[in-house]
Structure formats: C-alpha cells, structure tokens
Design a protein around this motif. Structure first.
Motif, PDB file in Angstrom:
ATOM      1  N   GLY A 193       0.828  -1.190   0.000  1.00  0.00           N
ATOM      2  CA  GLY A 193       0.000   0.000   0.000  1.00  0.00           C
ATOM      3  C   GLY A 193       0.868   1.246   0.000  1.00  0.00           C
ATOM      4  O   GLY A 193       2.096   1.185  -0.073  1.00  0.00           O
ATOM      5  N   GLU A 194       0.235   2.394   0.086  1.00  0.00           N
ATOM      6  CA  GLU A 194       0.985   3.652   0.118  1.00  0.00           C
ATOM      7  C   GLU A 194       1.878   3.729   1.346  1.00  0.00           C
ATOM      8  O   GLU A 194       2.978   4.269   1.302  1.00  0.00           O
ATOM      9  CB  GLU A 194       0.016   4.840   0.097  1.00  0.00           C
ATOM     10  CG  GLU A 194      -0.727   5.019  -1.215  1.00  0.00           C
ATOM     11  CD  GLU A 194       0.198   5.326  -2.378  1.00  0.00           C
ATOM     12  OE1 GLU A 194       1.204   6.047  -2.172  1.00  0.00           O
ATOM     13  OE2 GLU A 194      -0.062   4.822  -3.489  1.00  0.00           O
ATOM     14  N   GLU A 195       1.392   3.213   2.447  1.00  0.00           N
ATOM     15  CA  GLU A 195       2.153   3.124   3.693  1.00  0.00           C
ATOM     16  C   GLU A 195       1.963   1.718   4.254  1.00  0.00           C
ATOM     17  O   GLU A 195       0.896   1.125   4.127  1.00  0.00           O
ATOM     18  CB  GLU A 195       1.670   4.146   4.724  1.00  0.00           C
ATOM     19  CG  GLU A 195       1.774   5.603   4.309  1.00  0.00           C
ATOM     20  CD  GLU A 195       3.187   6.137   4.396  1.00  0.00           C
ATOM     21  OE1 GLU A 195       4.027   5.471   5.052  1.00  0.00           O
ATOM     22  OE2 GLU A 195       3.457   7.219   3.825  1.00  0.00           O
ATOM     23  N   ALA A 244      12.975   2.612  -3.395  1.00  0.00           N
ATOM     24  CA  ALA A 244      13.187   3.509  -2.256  1.00  0.00           C
ATOM     25  C   ALA A 244      12.117   4.591  -2.216  1.00  0.00           C
ATOM     26  O   ALA A 244      11.581   4.912  -1.139  1.00  0.00           O
ATOM     27  CB  ALA A 244      14.580   4.128  -2.332  1.00  0.00           C
ATOM     28  N   GLU A 245      11.793   5.148  -3.368  1.00  0.00           N
ATOM     29  CA  GLU A 245      10.773   6.200  -3.438  1.00  0.00           C
ATOM     30  C   GLU A 245       9.405   5.678  -3.008  1.00  0.00           C
ATOM     31  O   GLU A 245       8.627   6.408  -2.373  1.00  0.00           O
ATOM     32  CB  GLU A 245      10.690   6.749  -4.857  1.00  0.00           C
ATOM     33  CG  GLU A 245      11.918   7.530  -5.297  1.00  0.00           C
ATOM     34  CD  GLU A 245      11.936   7.821  -6.790  1.00  0.00           C
ATOM     35  OE1 GLU A 245      12.787   8.613  -7.223  1.00  0.00           O
ATOM     36  OE2 GLU A 245      11.109   7.234  -7.533  1.00  0.00           O
ATOM     37  N   LYS A 246       9.122   4.410  -3.329  1.00  0.00           N
ATOM     38  CA  LYS A 246       7.825   3.822  -2.989  1.00  0.00           C
ATOM     39  C   LYS A 246       7.818   3.212  -1.588  1.00  0.00           C
ATOM     40  O   LYS A 246       6.868   2.555  -1.187  1.00  0.00           O
ATOM     41  CB  LYS A 246       7.440   2.757  -4.016  1.00  0.00           C
ATOM     42  CG  LYS A 246       7.185   3.310  -5.416  1.00  0.00           C
ATOM     43  CD  LYS A 246       5.995   4.243  -5.475  1.00  0.00           C
ATOM     44  CE  LYS A 246       4.693   3.508  -5.314  1.00  0.00           C
ATOM     45  NZ  LYS A 246       3.509   4.405  -5.482  1.00  0.00           N
ATOM     46  N   LYS A 247       8.898   3.424  -0.846  1.00  0.00           N
ATOM     47  CA  LYS A 247       8.991   3.021   0.560  1.00  0.00           C
ATOM     48  C   LYS A 247       8.919   1.514   0.755  1.00  0.00           C
ATOM     49  O   LYS A 247       8.238   1.015   1.665  1.00  0.00           O
ATOM     50  CB  LYS A 247       7.909   3.708   1.401  1.00  0.00           C
ATOM     51  CG  LYS A 247       7.937   5.223   1.335  1.00  0.00           C
ATOM     52  CD  LYS A 247       6.810   5.840   2.150  1.00  0.00           C
ATOM     53  CE  LYS A 247       6.783   7.356   1.982  1.00  0.00           C
ATOM     54  NZ  LYS A 247       5.634   7.962   2.714  1.00  0.00           N
ATOM     55  N   VAL A 248       9.622   0.777  -0.100  1.00  0.00           N
ATOM     56  CA  VAL A 248       9.698  -0.663   0.131  1.00  0.00           C
ATOM     57  C   VAL A 248      10.258  -0.891   1.529  1.00  0.00           C
ATOM     58  O   VAL A 248      11.132  -0.154   1.998  1.00  0.00           O
ATOM     59  CB  VAL A 248      10.550  -1.354  -0.950  1.00  0.00           C
ATOM     60  CG1 VAL A 248      12.030  -1.020  -0.817  1.00  0.00           C
ATOM     61  CG2 VAL A 248      10.340  -2.849  -0.920  1.00  0.00           C
ATOM     62  N   PHE A 263       5.424  -3.456  14.141  1.00  0.00           N
ATOM     63  CA  PHE A 263       4.315  -2.670  14.694  1.00  0.00           C
ATOM     64  C   PHE A 263       3.375  -2.215  13.578  1.00  0.00           C
ATOM     65  O   PHE A 263       2.148  -2.286  13.721  1.00  0.00           O
ATOM     66  CB  PHE A 263       4.852  -1.461  15.463  1.00  0.00           C
ATOM     67  CG  PHE A 263       5.331  -1.776  16.853  1.00  0.00           C
ATOM     68  CD1 PHE A 263       4.450  -2.192  17.832  1.00  0.00           C
ATOM     69  CD2 PHE A 263       6.671  -1.650  17.184  1.00  0.00           C
ATOM     70  CE1 PHE A 263       4.881  -2.484  19.125  1.00  0.00           C
ATOM     71  CE2 PHE A 263       7.125  -1.939  18.472  1.00  0.00           C
ATOM     72  CZ  PHE A 263       6.231  -2.358  19.441  1.00  0.00           C
ATOM     73  N   ASP A 264       3.952  -1.737  12.453  1.00  0.00           N
ATOM     74  CA  ASP A 264       3.119  -1.291  11.338  1.00  0.00           C
ATOM     75  C   ASP A 264       2.208  -2.408  10.840  1.00  0.00           C
ATOM     76  O   ASP A 264       1.056  -2.156  10.453  1.00  0.00           O
ATOM     77  CB  ASP A 264       4.006  -0.823  10.175  1.00  0.00           C
ATOM     78  CG  ASP A 264       4.618   0.550  10.400  1.00  0.00           C
ATOM     79  OD1 ASP A 264       4.119   1.297  11.270  1.00  0.00           O
ATOM     80  OD2 ASP A 264       5.597   0.882   9.696  1.00  0.00           O
ATOM     81  N   LEU A 265       2.711  -3.627  10.840  1.00  0.00           N
ATOM     82  CA  LEU A 265       1.943  -4.768  10.339  1.00  0.00           C
ATOM     83  C   LEU A 265       0.892  -5.266  11.334  1.00  0.00           C
ATOM     84  O   LEU A 265       0.125  -6.181  11.020  1.00  0.00           O
ATOM     85  CB  LEU A 265       2.892  -5.920   9.981  1.00  0.00           C
ATOM     86  CG  LEU A 265       3.816  -5.677   8.783  1.00  0.00           C
ATOM     87  CD1 LEU A 265       4.844  -6.799   8.671  1.00  0.00           C
ATOM     88  CD2 LEU A 265       3.022  -5.552   7.486  1.00  0.00           C
ATOM     89  N   GLY A 266       0.871  -4.680  12.515  1.00  0.00           N
ATOM     90  CA  GLY A 266      -0.118  -5.077  13.521  1.00  0.00           C
ATOM     91  C   GLY A 266       0.227  -6.344  14.265  1.00  0.00           C
ATOM     92  O   GLY A 266      -0.624  -6.908  14.973  1.00  0.00           O
ATOM     93  N   LEU A 267       1.457  -6.825  14.139  1.00  0.00           N
ATOM     94  CA  LEU A 267       1.822  -8.108  14.738  1.00  0.00           C
ATOM     95  C   LEU A 267       1.812  -8.082  16.260  1.00  0.00           C
ATOM     96  O   LEU A 267       1.657  -9.125  16.894  1.00  0.00           O
ATOM     97  CB  LEU A 267       3.200  -8.545  14.222  1.00  0.00           C
ATOM     98  CG  LEU A 267       3.229  -8.950  12.749  1.00  0.00           C
ATOM     99  CD1 LEU A 267       4.651  -9.161  12.261  1.00  0.00           C
ATOM    100  CD2 LEU A 267       2.416 -10.218  12.524  1.00  0.00           C
ATOM    101  N   PHE A 268       1.973  -6.920  16.842  1.00  0.00           N
ATOM    102  CA  PHE A 268       1.923  -6.817  18.301  1.00  0.00           C
ATOM    103  C   PHE A 268       0.484  -6.729  18.816  1.00  0.00           C
ATOM    104  O   PHE A 268       0.256  -6.880  20.012  1.00  0.00           O
ATOM    105  CB  PHE A 268       2.684  -5.571  18.772  1.00  0.00           C
ATOM    106  CG  PHE A 268       4.181  -5.746  18.828  1.00  0.00           C
ATOM    107  CD1 PHE A 268       4.808  -6.061  20.024  1.00  0.00           C
ATOM    108  CD2 PHE A 268       4.955  -5.596  17.695  1.00  0.00           C
ATOM    109  CE1 PHE A 268       6.184  -6.221  20.092  1.00  0.00           C
ATOM    110  CE2 PHE A 268       6.335  -5.753  17.744  1.00  0.00           C
ATOM    111  CZ  PHE A 268       6.957  -6.068  18.945  1.00  0.00           C
TER     112      PHE A 268
END
Length: 705
Positions: A261-263, A316-320, A442-447
């Motif tokens: 996604g975008e983020e 890098a620009e697409k925030k891989v 954390f971003d992936l919601g794993l916590f």
C-alpha cells in the motif's frame, strides 16, 4: 474516534487503561508505551528497543529458516500438536554450518523473531503453524511476536531451494518472466480488463498474493528480484522480470503498491526487494553463491547507473520495507569507470552488504531509502566475499556498522554479541537496527490484532475461483508466439495431437508427458493420440536445464539446446554438458511429420534466453512460455485464445554472439541488456536471433493470429 482493536492473548493477560484494552506483553501489570496500540509505530519501537537486552537485540537481527513440525518424521520431536519442529541437529548447507535449536529454542533461547518458511504445506496448516510460533513468542520476557518471511509462492515452477521453495498451494500465476511477457502484451494492445484503465497485471497478481499471504500468517516477502537481467547465462535470470529497465521499474512500483500500500499497515505484506545494486551484471553468468562468480563486472561505461540502479531508486521512493544487497564485489580491475550523478563511484573490494558507499551514500543518502537492510544468506560464513580473512564477529561488525540491520539465514547470534563485547559494535547501532525492524512489525499489527490468524479464512480465500480465473488468464497472456510458418496455427478443430516432452532428466520428461496428456485428454477441440503416426500435430514441450543453481560448472553455463555436448573447462580440460535430453528426438519428430503431412509444434520453457536454433529450424511453429500451464498453452495453439504475449528479453543469435575470449571477456557485454548489446559489439555483429521466416526474437517481439 479511536476504536478498540480486537486483541487475542494466549500466554499473557489483557489490561485496561482509559476504557481500552491492551496486551500486557511484559507482564508487569501496567501499560507501557510499546504495548499502547494508539501510539505511532516509531514511538513504540523506540520504547521497546531500549528495554531489550543485548541478547534480545542481537537475536532480533537474525532471520533463520525454520521447518514446520509437519515435515518432522519423528513426532516425538515436535510440540503444539505436531505443529512445531523441536529437533536439535547440525545443519550444514552451502551457506553455513550451524546447530538448529528447534522452534522453541530459537525463539526463547536465541531470541530470534524473524523466520523464513520454505516448507510447502497448505495455507491453513501454515496459519496454524504461524499461530503456534507466536504463542511461544508471546510467553517470552517482552512478548515480542515473530514475523514469517518466504520466497515467492504464487508463480508456477519446479521446486528449487532458495528460488521456488514452495509452489502450487496458493493461486498460481506463470513465472515473473511470464508476468512481464503478459504485461508487455497488455500494453501493446491497450488491454483494460474489468473496465479498469489503471489495470496492471502486477497489481492484480500482488493484491491476490498479499491477501493469501496475510491470511495465512506470512507477512514478509523475500521478493521481488528487480535486478535487470543483462547476462543471459546467469542462472537466476529466472526469477527476474527480464531486461526491460522501464518494465522492471514499473513492476517494482506496482508490486509495492499492491503488497504494502501507500504506507505499510496492518493489511500489508512487507517486501524485501533484491539484489542491490543489481545482480544481473554477472561475469559470464557465474553467480556469487560460489567463488567463481563473486564479482559484479561493469565493463561498459555508464551501465550501472543506466541499467541497474533505476528499479532500486523507485523501490526507495515507494517506501519498500527492506532491500537486500547481493553477495558480490564490484570489480575494480574488470570494470569501466562508473559514475552516479556525475561523481565517480569508488569500488571498494568487498561484497555489497559490507559496502559503505553503496549502502550509505547511494541507497540511503541519495535515494533516500528509510527501510532496513536485509543481507543475503551466508554473509558471515561461506559468502563473505572480500571479508573471508576476518573472524566472524568482525564480519558481523563490518556489515552492521556499514548498514545491515538483519542478517539472513543464521541463528549464530553469538557473533553479534561478541562484536559488541569487543567494542566493535555500539549498543546505539544495535538499537537503531532494532527500531527499524520493530517498526515494520508494529506497522503490520503483529503486536496487536494481527498476531494470530484464522486458518479457515486463509482456506476460504485461497479457494476463491475468481482469483484462479485471473491467474489462468495471465497464463494465456504469457505465451509468446515466435514462429508460425505458413500459418500452421491455430490448430484445426478436432485435430489429432501427439504429445511429446523433452527434459534434462529422462524420468521427469516421461512424468511431465503423462501429466500433460492427462490434462489434455478430455478437451473437445482436439483428440490426444497415442500413435504418433496418427497425429495431425506433434506437440512437443521442451524444458531445458543448465548447470546447478548453487555450484559453478567447470566452464560457462550452456545455453545451447544440446545433448551430451563436450565443452572446454576453465582449466583447459573437457567436460560434458546437457541442457535437454533427447534433443535429437526432434529430428525424428520432423521426419515423421514430413512423412505424414503433420505439423511439428514446439514450445520452450524460456526461463533463460536459450539458443533456440536447434528447435526453431525443425519446428513449423515455435512458442516461448514461462512456466505456463499446459492447458493454457493448448488454448493458444487451438486459437481458443489468440497469442498476445511479448518477449521480456532478447534471445541470443548464436554461440558467437555470447562467446567469451581467453581473457574472460564476452563479445556482447554482460552488463548491458540484450536490446542494447549491439551498440557495444564489433561492427557488423548482431545479437538477436532471427528465424527462417525473418522474425527477430528481440525484447517486445511476439506474433498473433
């Protein structure tokens, strides 16, 4: 308005604060910042990293292949109802010799949280396994969850360790080269399915794969190879998206958008794209998995910046989420001067994982990459090119200090710990790396609400018939018609067809032939015949193989379609190579076809740019496919689907076009894509293959009916 997340705990407890529930992951009875799902991931990651011991920091900086308990024959060596493998054993492979400590040992004793799954079980079994791994992790001191990575699982292929570990479970598309062939065909005819003018096969593929992965508990993809494939002999040509820099860059963008996604968020699958700064510039095909291929050679001025770096800049620009450097060393002695934005690039004689200039100046500095650096496997051990003279703790220190945050396929955390104890890595650098790694989790919601997954939901999603139809459409669109002499295709209705199969391994050839017959026998538009003399069409699939993925051949990898061909090794001795067993069988098929007035139809599995002459001159029709299903090939042959695929690379003309002299220099430069090679070849020489009908098999070529 903040909404309560749906939280599940199996070893710890939930606590309440300000009317909301949170996981008490460290069991202290109070809400700590890293447990507060309302806070930004960066804040939570920083708080947690500073709570971690050196042992926990080091453990989280290694990722290890982990077997499932289902693959363990001795069920006494499993736990959690047979889901987790707990066997302790010595594991020696091409990357490293190490002790496997079992699932619980890796999580609780070694403090590992990153794992690679290579087993090939069903989606619901994977989900149950991922849940069991996280149940163990939840019981640890800080309750840090695990994150499961995998190589790609949604492309058709023969299973190959490290490339196609698992196939045939999830929705199955053709190979990445097949996706590229379909994309070029779609673009050429302005194909907009579903009325979607923003459609891209890469987006479609990525969105389906993302959901199948996340519902199964796989949240990290070791993919995709955005290397520009410039050396036709490179065995990992398969797995790339071909030689078109523009296409690779577009695919990179679409795949990141589809998976992440975008983020990065709780619905994402995070990607690790590879192999920075581009693994395609091989020296005559030799791969850095072995010492003979340890150098990236840039013989052509400007090639690195023009052909190899653009996809990584877009990533890098697409925030891989992360990027993997290759093992190889940039060769100073064998390369032309390479510049980046007008400045000369210094070629430090160390592998890219240890290479400060490439990681810090180019990737992080100029390209602005903010994610983490994930090394390739074996950089502390068998593939520490340029660093083999150092002790393992010094290799670890060099890699980490120069930018590596996660070291692949090892559990030997002691080398990071020893480097720290000897003052070679600072605690702050270990914390910096862990903040990057934890932020992804954390971003992936794993916590929080994504720690555990529902196996039934995974099963239901993978069973989606609409997704299978989309994948089948991609198979159809991946087929490239190269030659159609006298318009012998499409086949006549109700034609009698004899099926042949040529493969390097005779037993596989017969197995695959029988499978093809089984898949085609009930069609109503053709009739499969057992007697070749009864056939209107002789349909032969060829699957060439050259060399071994992990070991160097005595000489150059063989691209010629040959049987028991004698070649000269690098030491002057002779050795025998085979790419296709029974290739001479085509002569027999040709004679039978001529005798009976039949047509000889040949399809070649084009996972490398093979030298096609031996097949082309005998075939009435020749097609390239890319791990394409047999029924889809037949749909094209019968005209049920008119071919639309376009070549994602250029087939070489002959052995002379890829010849290597005594100095190891190839007449067509290894660092330049096929479509541009002629610019740098001796005057009068051509590179692309031209058939008897005048068709030139270049990037973007493909016939139709």
């Amino acid at each position: 308005m903040t909404e309560q997340l749906k939280l599940e705990v199996r070893n710890k407890k939930l606590i309440e604060n300000e009317g909301f529930k949170f996981k008490d992951l460290n069991g202290n009875g109070s809400l700590d910042p890293y447990e507060d799902w309302r806070l930004p991931s960066s804040v939570r990651a920083k708080d947690l990293a500073y709570r971690m011991t050196i042992e926990e920091l080091a453990g989280n900086m290694m990722i290890k292949s982990q077997r499932m308990g289902l693959s363990q024959e001795d069920k006494a060596k499993t736990s959690h109802d047979g889901l987790l493998d707990e066997e302790v054993y010595e594991d020696t492979n091409i990357f490293i010799g190490q002790i496997n400590h079992g699932s619980t040992g890796h999580i609780l004793d070694k403090n590992l949280r990153h794992f690679i799954l290579r087993d090939n079980f069903s989606e619901d079994e994977i989900a149950k396994w991922a849940n069991a791994m996280n149940e163990v992790a939840e019981s640890s001191r800080l309750g840090i969850p695990v994150i499961i990575a995998s190589n790609s699982r949604n492309e058709n292929a023969e299973r190959t360790f490290g490339m196609n570990d698992a196939v045939g479970v999830f929705t199955t598309y053709p190979s990445t080269l097949g996706l590229a062939a379909a994309y070029l065909g779609d673009r050429a005819r302005n194909f907009h399915p579903y009325g979607d003018y923003e459609y891209s096969i890469f987006k479609e593929f990525g969105q389906i794969a993302r959901d199948e992965w996340k519902y199964s508990g796989l949240r990290k993809g070791y993919m995709y190879m955005i290397d520009t494939a410039t050396d036709p002999r490179w065995q990992r040509f398969y797995g790339t998206l071909g030689e078109d820099v523009e296409l690779i860059t577009k695919a990179c963008e679409d795949l990141i958008e589809a998976f992440q996604g975008e983020e990065l968020n709780s619905e994402s699958v995070a990607l690790t794209m590879k192999h920075f700064p581009g693994g395609g510039a091989r020296e005559n095909g030799f791969d850095p998995h072995y010492k003979e291929g340890k150098f990236n050679v840039y013989a052509t001025a400007g090639s690195l910046e023009k052909y190899h770096l653009p996809p990584f800049k877009r990533a890098a620009e697409k925030k891989v989420s992360s990027i993997m450097p290759y093992y190889s060393i940039p060769s100073h002695d064998k390369s032309a001067v390479q510049n980046y934005k007008g400045e000369k690039i210094p070629f430090e004689p160390v592998g890219f994982a240890f290479n400060q200039y490439f990681i810090q100046n180019i990737l992080r500095g100029d390209m602005g990459f903010k994610g983490y650096i994930n090394s390739d496997s074996g950089i502390l051990d068998n593939m520490a090119w340029g660093m083999m003279h150092l002790e393992k703790q010094d290799r670890a220190a060099c890699a980490i200090n120069n930018g590596v945050d996660l070291i692949s396929d090892t559990n030997e955390v002691e080398w990071i710990i020893k480097a720290y104890e000897e003052g070679k890595i600072s605690r702050e650098r270990l914390i910096e790396a862990n903040i990057r790694l934890l932020t992804e989790m954390f971003d992936l919601g794993l916590f929080d609400d994504k720690t555990y997954v529902d196996p039934q939901r995974a099963k239901d999603f993978v069973a989606n018939e609409e997704n299978k139809k989309k994948a089948y459409s991609a198979h159809l669109r991946s087929v490239v018609l190269l030659k159609n002499k006298e318009n012998c295709l499409p086949m006549a209705d109700k034609a009698k067809v004899y099926v042949g199969y040529l493969h390097k391994e005779a037993d596989k050839a017969e197995t695959f032939r029988k499978e093809a017959i089984e898949e085609l026998k009930n069609r109503d538009d053709i009739k499969i015949v057992g007697d070749i003399n009864d056939a209107d069409y002789i349909y032969v699939q060829i699957t060439p193989k050259s060399g071994n993925y992990f070991t160097a051949t005595p000489g150059l990898l063989e691209l010629d379609l040959c049987e028991n061909k004698t070649n000269k090794a690098m030491d002057g001795s002779e050795y025998t190579e085979t790419t296709v067993a029974n290739i001479d069988k085509l002569d027999e098929y040709r004679k039978i076809a001529d005798k009976n007035g039949a047509k000889l139809i040949v399809t070649v599995n084009s996972n490398m740019p093979w030298l096609l002459e031996k097949a082309e001159v005998k075939a009435d029709a020749l097609l390239a496919h890319f791990e394409t299903f047999t029924p889809a090939q037949m749909d094209v042959l019968t005209g049920k689907f008119a071919p639309t695929g376009k070549l994602p690379f250029t087939f070489p003309k002959s052995e002379e076009a890829i010849a290597v002299d005594e100095e190891g220099i190839c007449v067509s430069p290894n660092d330049v894509p096929g479509y541009d090679k002629e610019k740098y070849m001796p005057e009068g020489m051509t590179y692309a293959y031209k058939d008897e009908c005048g068709n030139e098999y270049k990037l973007g070529f493909g016939l139709t009916y």
